[in-house]
Design a protein around this motif. Structure first.
Motif, PDB file in Angstrom:
ATOM      1  N   PRO A   1       0.409  -1.053  -0.091  1.00 27.74           N
ATOM      2  CA  PRO A   1       0.371  -0.086  -0.151  1.00 27.74           C
ATOM      3  C   PRO A   1       0.804   1.270  -0.076  1.00 27.74           C
ATOM      4  CG  PRO A   1       0.164  -1.189   2.495  1.00 27.74           C
ATOM      5  CD  PRO A   1       0.601  -1.918   1.522  1.00 27.74           C
ATOM      6  N   ALA A   2      -0.092   2.235  -0.153  1.00 28.05           N
ATOM      7  CA  ALA A   2       0.981   3.930  -0.766  1.00 28.05           C
ATOM      8  C   ALA A   2       1.287   4.089   1.281  1.00 28.05           C
ATOM      9  CB  ALA A   2      -0.586   4.253  -0.500  1.00 28.05           C
ATOM     10  N   GLY A   3       2.816   4.586   0.942  1.00 32.26           N
ATOM     11  CA  GLY A   3       3.771   5.017   1.798  1.00 32.26           C
ATOM     12  C   GLY A   3       5.005   3.736   2.968  1.00 32.26           C
TER      13      GLY A   3
ATOM     14  N   SER B   1       9.113   2.762  -3.415  1.00 37.99           N
ATOM     15  CA  SER B   1       9.630   3.472  -4.178  1.00 37.99           C
ATOM     16  C   SER B   1      11.411   3.066  -3.578  1.00 37.99           C
ATOM     17  CB  SER B   1       9.469   4.943  -3.605  1.00 37.99           C
ATOM     18  OG  SER B   1       7.881   4.430  -4.339  1.00 37.99           O
TER      19      SER B   1
ATOM     20  N   THR C   1       6.532   1.372 -10.889  1.00 38.47           N
ATOM     21  CA  THR C   1       5.143   1.315 -11.470  1.00 38.47           C
ATOM     22  C   THR C   1       4.400   2.896 -11.214  1.00 38.47           C
ATOM     23  OG1 THR C   1       4.382  -0.110 -10.577  1.00 38.47           O
ATOM     24  CG2 THR C   1       5.815  -1.055 -12.133  1.00 38.47           C
ATOM     25  N   GLY C   2       3.972   2.501 -10.611  1.00 42.54           N
ATOM     26  CA  GLY C   2       3.283   3.618 -10.163  1.00 42.54           C
ATOM     27  C   GLY C   2       3.681   5.452 -10.994  1.00 42.54           C
ATOM     28  N   ALA C   3       4.552   5.379 -10.964  1.00 39.69           N
ATOM     29  CA  ALA C   3       5.232   6.817 -11.543  1.00 39.69           C
ATOM     30  C   ALA C   3       4.641   6.639 -12.729  1.00 39.69           C
ATOM     31  CB  ALA C   3       7.217   6.241 -11.847  1.00 39.69           C
TER      32      ALA C   3
ATOM     33  N   ARG D   1       0.840   7.425 -12.270  1.00 38.63           N
ATOM     34  CA  ARG D   1       0.961   8.969 -12.077  1.00 38.63           C
ATOM     35  C   ARG D   1       1.159  10.017 -13.310  1.00 38.63           C
ATOM     36  NH1 ARG D   1       1.395  11.003  -6.961  1.00 38.63           N
ATOM     37  NH2 ARG D   1       1.550   9.125  -5.300  1.00 38.63           N
TER      38      ARG D   1
ATOM     39  N   ARG E   1       4.622  13.880  -8.002  1.00 41.79           N
ATOM     40  CA  ARG E   1       4.037  13.693  -6.862  1.00 41.79           C
ATOM     41  C   ARG E   1       3.413  14.659  -6.200  1.00 41.79           C
ATOM     42  NH1 ARG E   1       6.419   8.849  -7.045  1.00 41.79           N
ATOM     43  NH2 ARG E   1       7.127   8.541  -8.546  1.00 41.79           N
TER      44      ARG E   1
ATOM     45  N   VAL F   1      -4.678   9.925  -9.088  1.00 42.45           N
ATOM     46  CA  VAL F   1      -3.849   8.678 -10.531  1.00 42.45           C
ATOM     47  C   VAL F   1      -5.281   7.217 -10.252  1.00 42.45           C
ATOM     48  CG1 VAL F   1      -2.912   8.154  -7.852  1.00 42.45           C
ATOM     49  CG2 VAL F   1      -2.181   7.286 -10.267  1.00 42.45           C
TER      50      VAL F   1
ATOM     51  N   GLU G   1       8.781  -2.877  -8.633  1.00 40.73           N
ATOM     52  CA  GLU G   1       7.615  -1.973  -7.566  1.00 40.73           C
ATOM     53  C   GLU G   1       6.211  -2.194  -7.912  1.00 40.73           C
ATOM     54  OE1 GLU G   1       6.463   1.056  -5.987  1.00 40.73           O
ATOM     55  OE2 GLU G   1       8.202   2.455  -6.481  1.00 40.73           O
TER      56      GLU G   1
ATOM     57  N   ARG H   1       1.696  -2.217  -7.408  1.00 40.48           N
ATOM     58  CA  ARG H   1       0.511  -2.988  -6.058  1.00 40.48           C
ATOM     59  C   ARG H   1       0.451  -4.526  -7.313  1.00 40.48           C
ATOM     60  NH1 ARG H   1       1.222   1.480  -5.295  1.00 40.48           N
ATOM     61  NH2 ARG H   1      -0.013   2.256  -4.312  1.00 40.48           N
TER      62      ARG H   1
ATOM     63  N   ILE I   1       2.600  -6.515  -9.040  1.00 38.72           N
ATOM     64  CA  ILE I   1       4.090  -6.986  -9.421  1.00 38.72           C
ATOM     65  C   ILE I   1       3.741  -8.625  -8.841  1.00 38.72           C
ATOM     66  CG2 ILE I   1       6.060  -6.445 -10.200  1.00 38.72           C
ATOM     67  CD1 ILE I   1       4.893  -3.924 -10.955  1.00 38.72           C
TER      68      ILE I   1
ATOM     69  N   ASP J   1      -8.084   2.169  -4.572  1.00 38.21           N
ATOM     70  CA  ASP J   1      -7.131   0.912  -5.345  1.00 38.21           C
ATOM     71  C   ASP J   1      -7.218  -0.534  -4.906  1.00 38.21           C
ATOM     72  OD1 ASP J   1      -5.246   2.985  -6.538  1.00 38.21           O
ATOM     73  OD2 ASP J   1      -4.372   3.354  -5.043  1.00 38.21           O
TER      74      ASP J   1
HETATM   75  N1  LIG Z   1       1.369  -1.527  -9.922  1.00 34.60           N
HETATM   76  C1  LIG Z   1       1.079  -0.211 -10.027  1.00 34.60           C
HETATM   77  C2  LIG Z   1       1.437   1.076  -9.331  1.00 34.60           C
HETATM   78  C3  LIG Z   1       0.273   1.902  -9.735  1.00 34.60           C
HETATM   79  N2  LIG Z   1      -1.153   1.703  -9.528  1.00 34.60           N
HETATM   80  C4  LIG Z   1      -1.681   2.943  -9.393  1.00 34.60           C
HETATM   81  O1  LIG Z   1      -0.802   4.129  -9.286  1.00 34.60           O
HETATM   82  C5  LIG Z   1      -1.146   4.900  -8.050  1.00 34.60           C
HETATM   83  C6  LIG Z   1       0.402   5.503  -7.396  1.00 34.60           C
HETATM   84  O2  LIG Z   1       1.253   4.867  -7.020  1.00 34.60           O
HETATM   85  P1  LIG Z   1       2.713   5.204  -7.000  1.00 34.60           P
HETATM   86  O3  LIG Z   1       3.627   3.656  -5.949  1.00 34.60           O
HETATM   87  O4  LIG Z   1       3.369   6.115  -7.251  1.00 34.60           O
HETATM   88  O5  LIG Z   1       1.808   5.222  -5.101  1.00 34.60           O
HETATM   89  P2  LIG Z   1       2.991   5.698  -3.722  1.00 34.60           P
HETATM   90  O6  LIG Z   1       2.283   4.274  -3.288  1.00 34.60           O
HETATM   91  O7  LIG Z   1       3.871   6.064  -4.037  1.00 34.60           O
HETATM   92  O8  LIG Z   1       2.352   6.676  -3.079  1.00 34.60           O
HETATM   93  C7  LIG Z   1      -1.532   4.276  -7.111  1.00 34.60           C
HETATM   94  O9  LIG Z   1      -2.388   4.514  -5.825  1.00 34.60           O
HETATM   95  C8  LIG Z   1      -2.553   3.406  -7.742  1.00 34.60           C
HETATM   96  O10 LIG Z   1      -3.544   3.961  -8.019  1.00 34.60           O
HETATM   97  C9  LIG Z   1      -2.018   0.822  -9.616  1.00 34.60           C
HETATM   98  O11 LIG Z   1      -2.775   0.853  -9.568  1.00 34.60           O
HETATM   99  N3  LIG Z   1      -1.157  -0.472 -10.291  1.00 34.60           N
END
Ligand SMILES: Nc1ccn([C@@H]2O[C@H](COP(=O)(O)OP(=O)(O)O)[C@@H](O)[C@H]2O)c(=O)n1
Ligand SMILES: Nc1ncnc2c1ncn2[C@@H]1O[C@H](COP(=O)(O)OP(=O)(O)O)[C@@H](O)[C@H]1O
Length: 223
Positions: free
Chosen positions: A12-14, A18, A35-37, A40, A91, A99, A131, A133, A135, A183
């Protein structure tokens, strides 16, 4: 897949995905893929072009023109859309706020999953840490090392609040929590799938978390 070691990390976020993945890649001389990048950057691009992120058809129509580039060097992770450096802009809270709307569109996910797999395949380093959600479950379910990185909601919110400036800790926490709820309707990143090792960083400091992940990778790599 890549001839090297493939490391898949979800959470999850945080939770530290990364920063821990980047540090792990640095220590091992591996590549690093955030991959979140990409999700975003697509959301940023939609906002930049005035596309309504709730309009799935419009977002899908923007995919062929989405000129996205990210380096897999853990020391230089620059994100570009066309000629614009969006490393910082993606960011911003205004991007975090929308996103999930682009990430829930199945056509967007299918398109980006292929992109992520090609980056893994084309990696020239001894390994690559990817990395996100999904992978461990969708992008690289056959990865050599599959990790779910978790931390309590309290710890995750406290860490993220330290990073986000310009808004209160309460607002940051609320946004993070609602993004996780949205998500997790699309992919399950709160529960480890079969064969996935959970690393809970709630009571670990940053270096201890990186060491836990590096140890998991080296135990497989040494086999
Ligand atoms: N493999 C992934 C990575 C990100 N995401 C989406 O991308 C957004 C941003 O991902 P992120 O990894 O940068 O978010 P943070 O956890 O770093 O805040 C997530 O809130 C998901 O909506 C996804 O759906 N699948
Ligand atoms: N185990 C840890 N202990 C303390 N802080 C951490 C730990 N892991 C990550 N952090 C910090 O928490 C913040 C959020 O981490 P980040 O890597 O952005 O998470 P994610 O990519 O999962 O959203 C960063 O400032 C990072 O340095």
């Amino acid at each position: 897949m890549s001839g090297g070691v493939v490391v898949a990390i979800d959470g999850p976020a945080g939770s530290g995905k990364s920063s821990v993945s980047r540090a792990t890649a640095r220590r091992l001389g591996f590549g690093y893929q955030d991959t979140g990048a990409a999700y975003r950057a697509l959301a940023w691009s939609a906002l930049d072009r005035g596309i309504d992120t709730t309009d799935a058809a419009a977002v899908i129509a923007s995919l062929p023109g989405f000129d996205y580039r990210i380096s897999t060097d853990p020391d230089h992770t620059v994100v570009q859309v066309g000629d614009t450096d969006v490393t910082e802009a993606i960011r911003e809270p205004r991007v975090s706020a929308v996103v999930s709307q682009v990430a829930r569109i199945p056509e967007v996910r299918a398109y980006l999953v292929e992109l992520f797999r090609s980056v893994i395949r084309e990696s020239l380093r001894p390994g690559i840490v990817t990395e996100g959600r999904d992978i461990t479950t969708v992008v690289a379910p056959d990865a050599d090392v599959r990790i779910l990185l978790t931390a309590s909601e309290e710890a995750r919110m406290a860490r993220r609040s330290l990073e986000v400036t310009g808004q209160s800790a309460e607002v940051t926490a609320q946004q993070l929590s609602s993004r996780d709820v949205q998500d997790s309707r699309v992919v399950d990143f709160m529960n480890a799938a079969d064969g996935v090792t959970t690393v809970d960083s709630t009571h670990l400091d940053f270096d201890q978390t990186v060491t836990a992940v590096v140890d998991l990778v080296t135990s497989v790599w040494a086999e």
